[in-house]
Design a protein around this motif. Sequence first.
Motif, mmCIF file in Angstrom:
data_model
loop_
_atom_site.group_PDB
_atom_site.id
_atom_site.type_symbol
_atom_site.label_atom_id
_atom_site.label_comp_id
_atom_site.label_asym_id
_atom_site.label_seq_id
_atom_site.Cartn_x
_atom_site.Cartn_y
_atom_site.Cartn_z
ATOM 1 N N PHE A 1 0.938 6.820 -7.778
ATOM 2 C CA PHE A 1 1.288 5.923 -8.880
ATOM 3 C C PHE A 1 2.798 5.771 -9.005
ATOM 4 N N SER A 2 3.515 6.883 -8.945
ATOM 5 C CA SER A 2 4.966 6.827 -9.067
ATOM 6 C C SER A 2 5.575 6.020 -7.918
ATOM 7 N N GLU B 1 6.517 12.767 -13.816
ATOM 8 C CA GLU B 1 6.174 11.659 -14.715
ATOM 9 C C GLU B 1 4.717 11.692 -15.175
ATOM 10 N N TRP B 2 3.854 12.373 -14.431
ATOM 11 C CA TRP B 2 2.415 12.193 -14.645
ATOM 12 C C TRP B 2 1.901 12.616 -16.021
ATOM 13 N N LEU C 1 8.181 1.097 -6.033
ATOM 14 C CA LEU C 1 8.112 0.054 -5.016
ATOM 15 C C LEU C 1 8.021 -1.319 -5.659
ATOM 16 N N GLU C 2 7.185 -1.450 -6.676
ATOM 17 C CA GLU C 2 7.030 -2.727 -7.355
ATOM 18 C C GLU C 2 8.351 -3.164 -7.996
ATOM 19 N N LEU D 1 0.852 -1.188 0.000
ATOM 20 C CA LEU D 1 0.000 0.000 0.000
ATOM 21 C C LEU D 1 0.882 1.231 0.000
ATOM 22 N N VAL D 2 0.513 2.229 -0.794
ATOM 23 C CA VAL D 2 1.239 3.501 -0.794
ATOM 24 C C VAL D 2 0.250 4.644 -0.584
ATOM 25 N N VAL D 3 0.762 5.711 0.018
ATOM 26 C CA VAL D 3 -0.015 6.918 0.277
ATOM 27 C C VAL D 3 0.581 8.047 -0.542
#
Length: 267
Positions: free
Chosen positions: A192-193, A250-251, A198-199, A182-184
């Motif tokens: 998303f970044s 990046e978005w 992380l992945e 999980l990311v915040v």
Amino acid sequence: MSTQTNPNATRAPAPTHMSPEEWQARIDLAACYRLVAHHGWTDLIYTHISLRVPGTAHYLINPFGWSFDEITASSLVKIDSDGKKVDDSPHDVHRAGFVIHSAIHTARDDAHCVLHLHTRAGMAISMLKCGLLPLSQHAMMFHGKVAYHESEGLAVNLQERERLASDLGNHMVMVLRNHGTLVVGYTVAEAFSSMWHLEKACQAQLDAMACGQELNFPPDGVAEQISRLGFNKAALREYPEGRSPLGWKEWPAMLRLADKVSPGYAV
């Protein structure tokens, strides 16, 4: 809450009953769902990405039963902190998604976007006692920023919300033990970044561990330096723009990618 838009894409105007800010939030969130599907991070119709509606105590979540590559801005369901729908959406909301996401949203004012996944690499890291190790640059971006939450089974117990929030604290990443990641994020772009890096960190660690060779850890201070220069909204003199590009630069490119590989989300 700022967003980064794609000036080259044609966007439908906001519905008359909706503020432009909410409509833009819906477009960004729908794009994020499509990008998660594009990268193969989905788990059928399960897992969720939620986003606070700007200026309100409500947040948006996916209609339960839809695959991520079907999500559109208008199909997202608006709910309150108790998981109750606040609009006339005909779609269901997944209780487990509500329990996990509402815990984070209500505990953290900066938790505008919460992204939770069950990827193969993320689940594998969650099963390892060592958790995420500072082995790659991608992993070191999260040095000192990762929390852990022990499994309590399927997240349907509202009492778990307090423990989820307590375990997360002020961290930007949480590994849900024997479950997933999980990311915040302060924005959809940041969430998303964060998850993308992380992945990749999880995948690289598993690849290295699978070789059966001794792991090489970085010298003292390297992980701290990379973490400071990574996901950090503070002023940083090391960058020409005065801040890290991670989580916002990046978005626009990611929106262009979504327009190419999965058009139709912004309706």
